[in-house]
Design an enzyme around this catalytic site. Structure first.
Site, PDB file in Angstrom:
ATOM      1  N   LYS A 175      33.733  37.199  26.180  1.00 37.42           N
ATOM      2  CA  LYS A 175      33.203  35.983  26.807  1.00 37.42           C
ATOM      3  C   LYS A 175      32.122  36.342  27.818  1.00 37.42           C
ATOM      4  CE  LYS A 175      34.301  33.284  30.453  1.00 37.42           C
ATOM      5  NZ  LYS A 175      32.982  32.661  30.750  1.00 37.42           N
ATOM      6  N   GLY A 228      33.596  40.678  37.968  1.00 42.44           N
ATOM      7  CA  GLY A 228      33.242  39.454  38.670  1.00 42.44           C
ATOM      8  C   GLY A 228      33.827  39.420  40.064  1.00 42.44           C
ATOM      9  N   THR A 232      38.561  35.511  41.497  1.00 43.54           N
ATOM     10  CA  THR A 232      38.803  35.305  40.067  1.00 43.54           C
ATOM     11  C   THR A 232      39.622  36.440  39.495  1.00 43.54           C
ATOM     12  OG1 THR A 232      36.691  34.142  39.896  1.00 43.54           O
ATOM     13  CG2 THR A 232      37.710  34.872  37.839  1.00 43.54           C
ATOM     14  N   GLY A 233      39.360  37.651  39.964  1.00 42.84           N
ATOM     15  CA  GLY A 233      40.148  38.799  39.525  1.00 42.84           C
ATOM     16  C   GLY A 233      41.625  38.640  39.815  1.00 42.84           C
ATOM     17  N   GLU A 250      36.730  45.026  37.691  1.00 46.42           N
ATOM     18  CA  GLU A 250      35.641  45.521  38.533  1.00 46.42           C
ATOM     19  C   GLU A 250      35.168  44.338  39.352  1.00 46.42           C
ATOM     20  OE1 GLU A 250      32.386  46.008  40.113  1.00 46.42           O
ATOM     21  OE2 GLU A 250      31.388  46.326  38.197  1.00 46.42           O
ATOM     22  N   CYS A 284      27.124  43.967  42.473  1.00 52.61           N
ATOM     23  CA  CYS A 284      28.427  44.180  43.116  1.00 52.61           C
ATOM     24  C   CYS A 284      28.408  45.375  44.052  1.00 52.61           C
ATOM     25  CB  CYS A 284      29.517  44.338  42.056  1.00 52.61           C
ATOM     26  SG  CYS A 284      29.187  45.655  40.875  1.00 52.61           S
ATOM     27  N   GLU A 385      31.496  39.041  50.880  1.00 53.34           N
ATOM     28  CA  GLU A 385      30.431  39.312  49.922  1.00 53.34           C
ATOM     29  C   GLU A 385      29.561  38.064  49.753  1.00 53.34           C
ATOM     30  OE1 GLU A 385      30.053  41.543  45.679  1.00 53.34           O
ATOM     31  OE2 GLU A 385      31.508  39.915  45.756  1.00 53.34           O
TER      32      GLU A 385
END
Length: 491
Positions: A175, A228, A232-233, A250, A284, A385
């Site tokens: 995706k 991402g 969300t991780g 990651e 990132c 971030e």
């Protein structure tokens, strides 16, 4: 708008089961450049079923290393032959300068060839054990692997995941980001053309709450890899507990770039700019925290600001452009909100801080290169971030304080050190809690070396042998060389 672009499921190009579509925008102009089908959970379920059948029933799990290598080499060759088409499409969809997108395509080809070559190399281990036995370990494919990548490196991140997974013998359900799917769709056109077996590599389109969540929850997915944001991780990690699937994550970063007074001055300034403003700061591993030794602080800031103000912002197709637009209006507004937060927290804007709106810029999502000074460790702009062209500068007295400030973060993805004292450089690097580090440089990475971070920057590694191993199971095999009854129990 022309034809609706489709998903690639079980060897066929298909529209979503919902019939819904999504418009894809050019971030430099805000114009609609494509319309793609909007996948739903049912599409994921179909893709996973196809990948499972291809692996277990149709023989892919027994495909030879030579066969897998041939497909990856062919994919690299065709991608390279169409490089210009891909890097122009990447710049149109992502906005990054074409000089960066062209490097991304070149790096993607190199990554495919690295794993194609690695496929046929030995991966087992034998042990000299005390009994009359032969003990060995082999690496086997996991099975169905799901992959979710972000919008900042759409093509390259796809290859970083697909290449090692295929090299290891897995099947894939992939995706892309819902806002930058165009080069992934083109990549799957090549996959279709060169004859990957049906169901081995699948493309599903759509958003995270539906398509992404189903990939993480689906019980027939045996591994999920995600690049991402950290929040969300966490959601993916939780959803993956449905069948305790293997995960690699990651995630975010707030990486320190430490400059000591004895560093080569102009080199350090140059890399400080590159560390944060490359790819519009949407990296990132960006060096988003600049740590300066107090004796060079004022001089360094003066030179840094002077050069930052000269950065050419514009369309990625202008060869003189050094920094393009941010990816979307929503993300631009997020970055601008952080700039307001920084001002409200008491930090001083040394330069930038505004959206660029004059002329044609007003139709795109352009933000000036921005530098904050007079920061404190507790500020949100220092700890969180931002993922944009926003640099926060911190001051330190000595080596000990530099290390303390650098490690004061929930993240641990990357870090840089600039000094002409190589012993000091190694001392500092040894103490930094980060997975990717540089001395007197920033950002270069290689297919041969592992990529990933400490702390909330993720789990597992990509690239190199480490990236290959993330897509394998380890099996112990013990062979009795003296075949006779054990004699453990009495007759």
């Amino acid at each position: 708008m022309g034809q609706v672009l489709k998903q690639y499921i079980n060897g066929e190009w298909k529209l979503s089961g919902s019939g819904e579509t999504r418009e894809i925008l050019n971030p430099a102009s805000g114009e609609v450049i494509a319309e793609v089908t909007e996948g739903i959970r049912a599409d994921v379920i179909n893709a996973v079923a196809g990948a499972k059948a291809a692996f277990y029933d149709d023989g892919w799990m027994d495909a030879t290393a030579v066969e897998r290598a041939r497909l990856l080499f062919k994919l690299a060759d065709v991608l390279e032959s169409r490089a210009e088409e891909f890097y122009k499409l990447e710049t149109t969809n992502n906005g990054k300068p074409i000089r960066e997108s062209s490097v991304d395509v070149s790096d993607a080809c190199a990554c495919l060839r690295y794993y194609a070559g690695f496929t046929t190399k030995p991966h087992g281990v034998t042990y000299d054990v005390p009994d009359d036995m032969q003990s060995l370990v082999v690496r086997e494919p996991i099975g169905v692997c799901a992959m979710i990548v972000p919008w900042n490196y759409p093509l390259l991140m796809a290859v970083w995941k697909i290449a090692p997974a295929i090299a290891a013998g897995n099947t894939v359900v992939f995706k892309p980001s819902e806002i930058t799917p165009l080069t992934a769709i083109k990549l799957f056109e090549i996959i279709d053309e060169i004859g990957f077996p049906k169901g081995v590599v699948n493309l599903v389109l759509g958003d995270g709450p539906n398509v992404g969540d189903e990939l993480a929850r689906n019980r027939d997915v045996e591994k999920i890899a995600f690049t991402g944001g950290t929040s969300t991780g966490r959601s993916i990690m939780k959803a993956a507990t449905t069948n305790i699937k293997k995960i690699s994550l990651e995630l975010g970063g707030k990486s320190p770039n430490i400059v000591f007074a004895d560093a080569d001055f102009e080199t350090a300034v140059d890399y400080a700019l590159f560390a944060i403003f490359c790819n519009q700061g949407q990296v990132c591993s960006a060096g988003s925290r600049l740590l300066l030794q107090e004796s060079i602080y004022d001089k360094f800031i003066e030179r840094l600001v002077e050069r930052a103000k000269k950065i050419k912002v514009g369309s990625g197709f202008d060869e003189s452009t050094e920094m393009g637009p941010l990816i979307s209006e929503n993300h631009m507004n997020k970055v601008l909100s952080y700039i307001e937060i920084g001002k409200n927290e008491g930090a001083t804007l040394a330069c930038g801080g505004h959206r660029i709106t004059e002329g044609t810029f007003g139709n795109g999502y352009f933000v000036e290169p921005t530098i904050f000074v007079d920061t404190t460790p507790d500020m949100r702009i220092v700890q969180e971030e931002i993922f944009g062209p926003v640099l926060v500068v911190q001051k330190f007295k000595d080596e000990k304080e530099a290390i303390k400030i650098a490690n004061d973060s929930c993240y641990g993805l990357a870090a840089g050190v600039f000094t002409n004292d190589i012993a000091k450089a190694h001392r500092v690097i040894k103490t930094l809690r980060a997975g990717i580090t540089w001395i007197n440089t920033y950002h270069p990475t290689y297919n041969e070396a592992p990529w990933g971070g400490y702390k909330q920057s993720g789990i597992g590694r990509e690239l190199g042998t480490y990236g290959y191993e993330e897509y394998t199971e380890v099996k112990q095999i013990n062979i009795n060389l003296d075949v006779k009854p054990t004699g453990w129990f009495s007759k």
